[in-house]
Motif scaffolding. Sequence first.
Motif, short mmCIF file in Angstrom:
data_model
loop_
_atom_site.label_atom_id
_atom_site.label_comp_id
_atom_site.label_asym_id
_atom_site.label_seq_id
_atom_site.Cartn_x
_atom_site.Cartn_y
_atom_site.Cartn_z
N ASP A 198 1.19 -1.30 0.23
CA ASP A 198 0.23 -0.41 -0.08
C ASP A 198 1.27 1.17 -0.10
N GLU A 199 2.13 1.04 1.10
CA GLU A 199 2.89 2.64 0.42
C GLU A 199 3.26 3.04 -1.02
N GLU A 200 4.14 1.84 -1.36
CA GLU A 200 4.02 1.29 -2.61
C GLU A 200 3.89 2.59 -3.20
N SER A 201 2.51 1.84 -3.55
CA SER A 201 1.06 2.42 -4.65
C SER A 201 1.29 3.65 -3.88
N ALA A 202 0.58 3.89 -2.50
CA ALA A 202 0.53 5.20 -2.63
C ALA A 202 1.66 6.51 -3.08
N THR A 203 2.87 5.97 -3.30
CA THR A 203 3.84 7.06 -4.01
C THR A 203 3.72 6.86 -5.44
N LEU A 204 3.30 5.75 -5.90
CA LEU A 204 2.96 5.91 -6.90
C LEU A 204 1.47 6.75 -7.68
N LEU A 205 1.15 6.28 -6.66
CA LEU A 205 -0.26 7.06 -7.42
C LEU A 205 -0.57 8.56 -6.48
N GLY A 206 0.11 9.06 -5.70
CA GLY A 206 0.26 10.69 -5.04
C GLY A 206 -0.80 10.81 -4.07
N VAL A 207 -0.74 9.67 -3.97
CA VAL A 207 -1.57 9.26 -2.32
C VAL A 207 -1.77 9.29 -0.53
N ALA A 208 -2.04 8.72 0.21
CA ALA A 208 -1.96 7.86 1.22
C ALA A 208 -2.15 6.28 1.49
N ALA A 209 -1.54 5.70 1.86
CA ALA A 209 -1.73 4.46 2.19
C ALA A 209 -3.20 4.06 2.41
N SER A 210 -3.34 4.95 3.32
CA SER A 210 -5.27 4.39 3.21
C SER A 210 -6.15 4.99 2.39
N THR A 211 -5.47 5.57 1.61
CA THR A 211 -6.58 6.28 0.16
C THR A 211 -6.31 4.25 -0.79
N VAL A 212 -5.10 4.12 -0.37
CA VAL A 212 -5.13 3.11 -1.41
C VAL A 212 -5.88 1.98 -1.07
N ARG A 213 -6.02 1.32 0.04
CA ARG A 213 -7.01 0.51 0.87
C ARG A 213 -8.33 1.24 0.35
N ALA A 214 -8.28 2.12 0.84
CA ALA A 214 -9.85 2.65 0.29
C ALA A 214 -10.29 2.65 -1.60
N TYR A 215 -9.79 2.47 -1.77
CA TYR A 215 -9.76 2.25 -3.75
C TYR A 215 -9.85 1.08 -3.41
N ALA A 216 -9.31 -0.18 -3.30
CA ALA A 216 -9.38 -1.51 -3.43
C ALA A 216 -10.64 -2.08 -2.49
N THR A 217 -11.56 -1.02 -1.55
CA THR A 217 -12.74 -1.98 -0.85
C THR A 217 -13.37 -0.62 -1.81
N GLN A 218 -13.69 -0.04 -2.54
CA GLN A 218 -14.72 0.93 -3.26
C GLN A 218 -14.44 0.35 -4.07
N GLY A 219 -13.81 0.19 -4.56
CA GLY A 219 -13.57 -0.89 -6.40
C GLY A 219 -12.74 0.46 -7.30
N TYR A 220 -12.41 1.57 -6.84
CA TYR A 220 -11.61 2.21 -7.83
C TYR A 220 -10.45 1.42 -8.05
N LEU A 221 -9.22 0.99 -6.99
CA LEU A 221 -9.05 -0.20 -7.63
C LEU A 221 -8.88 -1.38 -7.52
N SER A 222 -8.54 -3.02 -8.14
CA SER A 222 -8.57 -3.68 -7.89
C SER A 222 -8.42 -4.61 -6.96
N ALA A 223 -8.20 -5.28 -6.04
CA ALA A 223 -8.74 -5.40 -4.67
C ALA A 223 -7.25 -6.40 -4.25
N GLY A 224 -6.54 -6.38 -5.53
CA GLY A 224 -5.54 -6.69 -4.92
C GLY A 224 -5.12 -8.69 -4.63
N THR A 225 -3.70 -8.51 -3.73
CA THR A 225 -4.21 -10.27 -3.66
C THR A 225 -3.07 -10.44 -2.29
N THR A 226 -2.70 -11.33 -1.09
CA THR A 226 -2.65 -11.19 0.19
C THR A 226 -1.44 -12.32 -0.09
#
Length: 210
Positions: A78-106
């Motif tokens: 999430d931190e590396e993705s946030a750097t690439l997107l220019g947002v906070a890591a929490s925003t990346v997690r929110a994007y994944a929850t809201q469907g703005y970003l793929s759910a990803g994998t664990t």
Amino acid sequence: MIPRSRPVINESDIARQAGIPLATWRRRDAPAFRQRVASLFPSSRILIYDLAQAHAHLNGLPIPALPVGEHPDDLLNDEESATLLGVAASTVRAYATQGYLSAGTTVYSVRVWTRRDVEERRNNPPGQGKGGGRPPGKGKGPRKAHSYEGDPRLQTAAAALSTAEQASRHHLAAALAHQHGGSTRTWERLLAQASQVSGPAPAVRRSASD
């Protein structure tokens, strides 16, 4: 980052393969191991290593170099993705929850996304072109009833209003911003819109700043 989605291993599995308790491995073997094999997510509390590098160390062989450069199959946390997107890591997690970003994998309890998916979201942000709203060249279509119509965060705001107990709208918005990303002011607007759509929420008292 996990380069090119390469196989990985954590310290628990390393100790298991060595046939010793994890605590023993960390006390006796981990210091030398960590000097030669770097964690793929240095800032994370969860230590994950490249499998080929780990096996090389354990077998007394030279440590192979990791692939260099960026690749679409790189796995980013999430931190590396946030750097690439220019947002906070929490925003990346929110994007994944809201469907703005793929759910990803664990991977070993770390949520990761491919560089391909993150760059696609960066290049096509919500509301702009492919994957983010109306494609270029399309008609405007029906006019929205309000600016947040269709926004999945509106449902989150409505749910928060229905369960809040004696919380000011400003404090509730701040909590939502911290949990889901975005600004407190944006969540204040979402809460205001949610209250208009679903009716007043008497359990929530407005603060002096509303």
